[in-house]
Each structure stands twice: as structure tokens, then as C-alpha cells.
Scaffold this active site. Structure first.
Site, PDB file in Angstrom:
ATOM      1  NE  ARG A 183      -4.163  -2.108  11.364  1.00 56.77           N
ATOM      2  CZ  ARG A 183      -4.255  -2.346  10.071  1.00 56.77           C
ATOM      3  NH1 ARG A 183      -3.891  -3.525   9.588  1.00 56.77           N
ATOM      4  NH2 ARG A 183      -4.705  -1.420   9.245  1.00 56.77           N
ATOM      5  CB  THR A 204     -11.813  -5.559   7.403  1.00 57.54           C
ATOM      6  OG1 THR A 204     -10.925  -4.805   6.558  1.00 57.54           O
ATOM      7  CG2 THR A 204     -11.713  -7.032   7.057  1.00 57.54           C
ATOM      8  CG  ASN A 247     -18.581  -8.431 -21.902  1.00 54.68           C
ATOM      9  OD1 ASN A 247     -18.287  -9.508 -22.424  1.00 54.68           O
ATOM     10  ND2 ASN A 247     -18.106  -7.275 -22.339  1.00 54.68           N
ATOM     11  CB  THR A 248     -16.953  -4.932 -17.572  1.00 57.08           C
ATOM     12  OG1 THR A 248     -17.655  -4.216 -18.586  1.00 57.08           O
ATOM     13  CG2 THR A 248     -15.754  -4.120 -17.124  1.00 57.08           C
ATOM     14  NE  ARG A 254      -3.668   1.097   6.888  1.00 58.06           N
ATOM     15  CZ  ARG A 254      -4.905   1.498   7.123  1.00 58.06           C
ATOM     16  NH1 ARG A 254      -5.147   2.772   7.384  1.00 58.06           N
ATOM     17  NH2 ARG A 254      -5.898   0.639   7.095  1.00 58.06           N
ATOM     18  CG  ASP A 287      -1.952  -1.140   1.136  1.00 59.32           C
ATOM     19  OD1 ASP A 287      -2.274  -1.575   0.015  1.00 59.32           O
ATOM     20  OD2 ASP A 287      -2.415  -1.592   2.200  1.00 59.32           O
TER      21      ASP A 287
END
Length: 250
Positions: free
Chosen positions: A199, A138, A90-91, A229, A33
Site C-alpha cells: 500500500r 496477507t 494429480n489435479t 487496488r 483485479d
């Protein structure tokens, strides 16, 4: 006990511990991230001796496109492409085909897209790529569900969407630690359970509402745990991973 036997037992214990730790390391997926390919690849390089699986989410993919997935794969690492696809069938099917051509190991779709969309995704799956279904984020609570017109409890909504996904061929479920036991009881080993909202005991929960420690998630039956993180924003990411592995092996 003879010294030879004693030495043999000690060596076996060390080997078993190393094997167990190796298996545990393989269950951790580090979320990249970060804002750029440079930052992401630096993290991969720093952590490759400890971690073999990395997650590429919307922030990094939007900034760098499919080339970042190719670059991480070229290091020998595995990639979870966490795009949470949710569009017309489809996408979504075409997007799954594109992800498959990259060679990523896992790709996420939103199960709330419905049966037809899920079928389009699983039908377009190629090779060994797994399709993971996202149930309830979450960061969401029952209040979040009320805001979008769902009156059920979070756990009930997760189970409903998971059943829809399994019926239409998904390989795994993405859920919070709080739903692991419910999902395992409902599906056994039929699917993989990949858990977000992890965490470590020493980390702040941030915006995660339904979270647990790495140890608690694995003991509850998670197949993989995604951690972002607490590692990527740590002053020393290698030290953060080491602390997590110590916590798991303790």
C-alpha cells in the site's frame, strides 16, 4: 571542472537514474483485479509504457478463463497467474501443465497442500514458468490461524511452509512485507520473494492486515511487489503508477 566533464557527469547521472527507475518499474506487478477482459485490457493498454508485468487472479480468471491470460500475453506483457492452486496432487499437476501451455511467467500454489502436492506442481512445471508458493495470506492474522487450529505465530507458520516449498522445488515465495527479512535470512538468493499487501503511503490499507509501502518492501529485499487496488481503483491509474514510481525514486 571543465564544462565537458561536467556535462558528461550530468549525462551519466541521468542515465543511471533512468536505469535505476527502469529496474524499479520491472519489480512492480499490477494486479488486474477487475471484472471483465475489456476492463483488464484497457488497464494493460494504459499502463504498458510504465509497467511490464500484470497479475491475473481468481476474479478475472473466473470471469474470462484462460483467454484473458493469452490476451494479456499477446500485448507483450508478462503474466503472473495467481490461482493459488490447492487440490489433490494429480489435479494440481494437470492444472500446472495447462498454465504452462498458456505461456505465463508465474503461477501460485498453496504450500499448505503439502509435500506431495508441491512436488506434483514443480514436476509439471514447463519452460521458464516459475512456481510460487503461497504461505499465509496477507489478510490473515494470528487469530485467523487459531481459527484453523494453528497455534504458531504468523511468521513461524510462513517460515515452516516456505521451507516445505523450497525442499520440494518451488521457485519463489509469496508473503507479506513483514516476513521479507526472515525469508531472506533463511534462504538468501535461493528463491524469489514476491510480496503482496503493498500500500503506497497515500492509499488506504483496505482488508490488508500485514502491509507496507512499496519502498519499504523493496528496501527489505522483495524481488517483486504486487499492487492492485491503489492503482486499479484510482481515478487515473497512470497517475497512481507515476506517484508510486516517484515515491520509490525519491
Amino acid at each position: 571542472m571543465s564544462s565537458v566533464v561536467e556535462t558528461s557527469l550530468i549525462a551519466r547521472t541521468v542515465r543511471d537514474s533512468a536505469t535505476s527507475l527502469g529496474m524499479t518499474k520491472d519489480k512492480i506487478i499490477v494486479a488486474l483485479d477487475v471484472a471483465s477482459a475489456k476492463q483488464a485490457l484497457e488497464l494493460v493498454e494504459r499502463l504498458r509504457e510504465q509497467i511490464s508485468f500484470f497479475k491475473i487472479g481468481l476474479q478475472l480468471y473466473t470471469a474470462e478463463g484462460p483467454e484473458i491470460a493469452r490476451a494479456v500475453l499477446e500485448t507483450g506483457a508478462k503474466v503472473w497467474l495467481d490461482l493459488k492452486l490447492h487440490d489433490i496432487p494429480n489435479t494440481v499437476g494437470r492444472a500446472v501443465e495447462s498454465a504452462g501451455s498458456l505461456g505465463v511467467q508465474m503461477l501460485t500454489i498453496h504450500l499448505s497442500g503439502g509435500a506431495e502436492m508441491i512436488c506434483a506442481a514443480t514436476a509439471a512445471r514447463t519452460g521458464a514458468m516459475s512456481i510460487l508458493g503461497v504461505s499465509v495470506l496477507t489478510s490473515a492474522t494470528e487469530q485467523t490461524l487459531r481459527e484453523i487450529g494453528i497455534s504458531d505465530k504468523v511468521e513461524d507458520q510462513v517460515l515452516r511452509l516456505a521451507k516445505l516449498g523450497v525442499e520440494n522445488g518451488i521457485d519463489g515465495i509469496v508473503a507479506s512485507p513483514q516476513e521479507i527479512k526472515t525469508l531472506r535470512a533463511a534462504f538468501g538468493d535461493q528463491i524469489k520473494i514476491v510480496v503482496q499487501g503493498i500500500r503506497p503511503s497515500w492509499a488506504e490499507p483496505g482488508d490488508q492486515k500485514r502491509f507496507a509501502t512499496p519502498r519499504a518492501a523493496l528496501e527489505a529485499g522483495a524481488d517483486f511487489i504486487g499492487i492492485g487496488r491503489p492503482i486499479t481503483m484510482h481515478a487515473d491509474p497512470r497517475e497512481a503508477v507515476a506517484k508510486i514510481l516517484e515515491e520509490l525514486s525519491g
